[in-house]
Scaffold this motif. Structure first.
Motif, PDB file in Angstrom:
ATOM      1  N   PRO A 169      -4.967  -7.850  -1.566  1.00  0.00           N
ATOM      2  CA  PRO A 169      -4.922  -6.477  -2.072  1.00  0.00           C
ATOM      3  C   PRO A 169      -5.633  -6.399  -3.418  1.00  0.00           C
ATOM      4  O   PRO A 169      -5.781  -7.393  -4.122  1.00  0.00           O
TER       5      PRO A 169
ATOM      6  N   ALA B 122      -6.521   1.870  -4.121  1.00  0.00           N
ATOM      7  CA  ALA B 122      -5.984   0.669  -3.486  1.00  0.00           C
ATOM      8  C   ALA B 122      -6.956   0.198  -2.415  1.00  0.00           C
ATOM      9  O   ALA B 122      -7.460   1.007  -1.635  1.00  0.00           O
TER      10      ALA B 122
ATOM     11  N   LEU C 116       1.413   1.550  -3.721  1.00  0.00           N
ATOM     12  CA  LEU C 116       0.205   1.858  -4.490  1.00  0.00           C
ATOM     13  C   LEU C 116      -0.311   3.272  -4.248  1.00  0.00           C
ATOM     14  O   LEU C 116      -0.860   3.893  -5.154  1.00  0.00           O
TER      15      LEU C 116
ATOM     16  N   HIS D  39      -6.412  -3.226  -6.711  1.00  0.00           N
ATOM     17  CA  HIS D  39      -6.299  -1.827  -7.102  1.00  0.00           C
ATOM     18  C   HIS D  39      -7.013  -1.602  -8.421  1.00  0.00           C
ATOM     19  O   HIS D  39      -7.260  -2.524  -9.181  1.00  0.00           O
TER      20      HIS D  39
ATOM     21  N   TYR E  46       0.799  -1.222   0.000  1.00  0.00           N
ATOM     22  CA  TYR E  46       0.000   0.000   0.000  1.00  0.00           C
ATOM     23  C   TYR E  46       0.831   1.270   0.000  1.00  0.00           C
ATOM     24  O   TYR E  46       0.410   2.276  -0.550  1.00  0.00           O
TER      25      TYR E  46
END
Length: 180
Positions: free
Chosen positions: A170, A106, A99, A172, A96
């Motif tokens: 995760p 994200a 990102l 995005h 993160y």
């Protein structure tokens, strides 16, 4: 003889509006009575799959949930959940932190919801989309897999990247015009 049916959720089992069509539900319940095991496989966590599993009587019939893109297996009959892999807090921080500087949205998924980060450029894009589509105030701000708006509504507060919390996955969303 058919032993099991594995179903994705969005766009497969679920009709527009996130519901199981009555005729689909009826057929799946019939198959369960014949001994067919139902398995829901999804990027969703079990907390978002359980309402559908309940509609299909999966606990009584020994169904399974393959959740968060395969990180967990939930045995509905036994009431047991096995988590195969979660991201360590250091992995979450690393992903993160990177990102948050790439002009992308994200998200991090947890069992009880997720957190979502997007910068002001993306906020303006989302505000414009909400206006163009005449969306209600309570429509989710988060990106879904196919659009800038309309992802899960169980949003947690902005992430504290110092927290010692393990995460599921995760994700995005990035505007192709800004991709590097």
């Amino acid at each position: 003889m058919l032993k099991a049916i594995i179903m994705d959720m969005d766009g497969t089992l679920l009709a527009p509006g996130d519901h199981i069509l009555p005729e689909t539900k009826q057929k799946l319940l019939e198959l369960e009575r014949q001994g067919v095991t139902l398995i829901l496989a999804s990027g969703r966590s079990y907390t978002r799959l359980l309402p559908y599993a309940d509609q299909l009587d999966m606990a009584a019939n020994g169904g399974y949930l393959i959740e968060v893109d395969g990180i967990s297996l939930y045995d509905m009959g036994a009431g047991e959940r096995e988590v195969l892999r979660r991201m360590d807090p250091s992995e979450i921080r690393e992903v993160y932190t990177d990102l948050m500087h790439l002009n992308c949205e994200a998200q991090a998924c947890f069992d009880d919801g997720f957190f979502d980060y997007f910068d002001e450029d993306i906020r303006r894009k989302k505000e414009q989309l909400r206006k163009e589509r005449n969306l209600p105030d309570d429509f989710p701000w988060t990106a879904g897999p196919w659009d800038w708006l309309g992802g899960p509504a169980q949003r947690l507060p902005q992430p504290d990247l110092r927290a010692q919390r393990r995460g599921n996955q995760p994700a995005h969303q990035q505007d192709p015009a800004h991709a590097g």
